[in-house]
Scaffold this motif. Structure first.
Motif, PDB file in Angstrom:
ATOM      1  N   ARG A 256       0.855  -1.185   0.000  1.00  0.00           N
ATOM      2  CA  ARG A 256       0.000   0.000   0.000  1.00  0.00           C
ATOM      3  C   ARG A 256       0.895   1.241   0.000  1.00  0.00           C
ATOM      4  O   ARG A 256       1.984   1.241   0.583  1.00  0.00           O
ATOM      5  CB  ARG A 256      -0.894   0.006   1.235  1.00  0.00           C
ATOM      6  CG  ARG A 256      -1.901   1.159   1.241  1.00  0.00           C
ATOM      7  CD  ARG A 256      -2.693   1.191   2.543  1.00  0.00           C
ATOM      8  NE  ARG A 256      -3.578   2.358   2.564  1.00  0.00           N
ATOM      9  CZ  ARG A 256      -4.152   2.834   3.656  1.00  0.00           C
ATOM     10  NH1 ARG A 256      -3.925   2.248   4.819  1.00  0.00           N
ATOM     11  NH2 ARG A 256      -4.933   3.901   3.595  1.00  0.00           N
TER      12      ARG A 256
ATOM     13  N   HIS B 214      -3.850   0.604  -3.317  1.00  0.00           N
ATOM     14  CA  HIS B 214      -4.649   1.308  -2.312  1.00  0.00           C
ATOM     15  C   HIS B 214      -5.519   0.344  -1.513  1.00  0.00           C
ATOM     16  O   HIS B 214      -5.917  -0.713  -2.012  1.00  0.00           O
ATOM     17  CB  HIS B 214      -5.583   2.321  -2.994  1.00  0.00           C
ATOM     18  CG  HIS B 214      -4.911   3.231  -3.969  1.00  0.00           C
ATOM     19  ND1 HIS B 214      -4.500   4.501  -3.635  1.00  0.00           N
ATOM     20  CD2 HIS B 214      -4.582   3.049  -5.287  1.00  0.00           C
ATOM     21  CE1 HIS B 214      -3.950   5.077  -4.706  1.00  0.00           C
ATOM     22  NE2 HIS B 214      -3.989   4.215  -5.707  1.00  0.00           N
ATOM     23  N   ASN B 215      -5.874   0.770  -0.314  1.00  0.00           N
ATOM     24  CA  ASN B 215      -6.906   0.089   0.456  1.00  0.00           C
ATOM     25  C   ASN B 215      -8.296   0.541  -0.006  1.00  0.00           C
ATOM     26  O   ASN B 215      -8.416   1.630  -0.546  1.00  0.00           O
ATOM     27  CB  ASN B 215      -6.733   0.398   1.941  1.00  0.00           C
ATOM     28  CG  ASN B 215      -5.880  -0.638   2.638  1.00  0.00           C
ATOM     29  OD1 ASN B 215      -5.339  -1.543   2.000  1.00  0.00           O
ATOM     30  ND2 ASN B 215      -5.750  -0.498   3.943  1.00  0.00           N
TER      31      ASN B 215
ATOM     32  N   GLU C 285      -5.324  -4.554   0.698  1.00  0.00           N
ATOM     33  CA  GLU C 285      -5.349  -5.330   1.944  1.00  0.00           C
ATOM     34  C   GLU C 285      -6.169  -6.602   1.768  1.00  0.00           C
ATOM     35  O   GLU C 285      -5.766  -7.688   2.205  1.00  0.00           O
ATOM     36  CB  GLU C 285      -5.918  -4.475   3.061  1.00  0.00           C
ATOM     37  CG  GLU C 285      -6.090  -5.213   4.385  1.00  0.00           C
ATOM     38  CD  GLU C 285      -6.687  -4.311   5.461  1.00  0.00           C
ATOM     39  OE1 GLU C 285      -5.906  -3.655   6.170  1.00  0.00           O
ATOM     40  OE2 GLU C 285      -7.940  -4.271   5.559  1.00  0.00           O
TER      41      GLU C 285
END
Length: 201
Positions: free
Chosen positions: A8, A109-110, A114
């Motif tokens: 991330r 990106h989250n 994740e």
């Protein structure tokens, strides 16, 4: 055996209300954290041969700071397909990687990054800013479905930021965390989903 790094972006700024989400830059401590992650990857023998990077400014700047540490030419693809992508979209972009890149970095990106890393690991991984997971991948090329039966979590870490605020001159540590264990709270960070000085994606 191939290596896959899922990461991330580092800590970004919300200082200017005129910035759109796509244009937000890194904070100074985000640059430090990105360099710390690159140093940790080198220590693990995981220098990327190719990188797939979201075309957002914060992911671009994360990669640029990492390159200061890698200090060698590495091919990179900046793609809008990774910007706030869902896990399925991230997996699809990964399948486009060149086969000669036996170590691949995917930087996004989250919550998608994740969720995808947790799926591959077979356990929940907490991806705060500058979190990274290094996987061993038992495939001959990237154009195959990745899942926990051909992927093994090798290391998980976070770019640890200085607690001294933006003016701190100390370099961060991109320390690894043993799989299945939490490193504890990171100063100035929040989990995905709220701003609070943190990053939502």
């Amino acid at each position: 055996m191939r290596k896959l790094i899922v990461m991330r972006h580092a800590k970004s700024a919300w200082d200017n209300p005129e910035w759109g989400d796509h244009e937000r830059p890194l904070r100074p401590r985000g640059h430090r954290a990105a360099r710390a992650v690159a140093a940790s990857l080198l220590a693990d023998g995981a220098r990327p041969m190719h990188a797939l990077v979201s075309d957002a400014r914060r992911t671009f700047e994360t990669w640029r700071s990492m390159m200061e540490v890698f200090n060698t030419p590495i091919s990179v693809t900046f793609t809008p397909r990774l910007y706030l992508a869902e896990p399925e979209g991230i997996a699809a972009v990964t399948r486009t990687a060149p086969d000669d890149a036996t170590t691949l970095l995917v930087l996004g990106h989250n919550p998608g990054i994740e969720q995808w890393a947790s799926h591959l690991a077979g356990e929940t991984l907490s991806f705060r800013t500058a979190a990274w997971a290094l996987f061993d991948v038992a495939t001959d090329d990237w154009n195959v479905p990745l899942h926990r039966f051909n992927v093994r979590l090798h290391a998980f870490g976070r770019g640890r930021e200085s607690s001294g605020g933006e003016s701190s001159g100390g370099e961060s540590s991109g320390e690894a965390v043993s799989p299945g264990h939490d490193a504890g709270p990171d100063t100035g960070k929040t989990d995905a989903g709220g701003h609070g000085g943190g990053d939502a994606g």
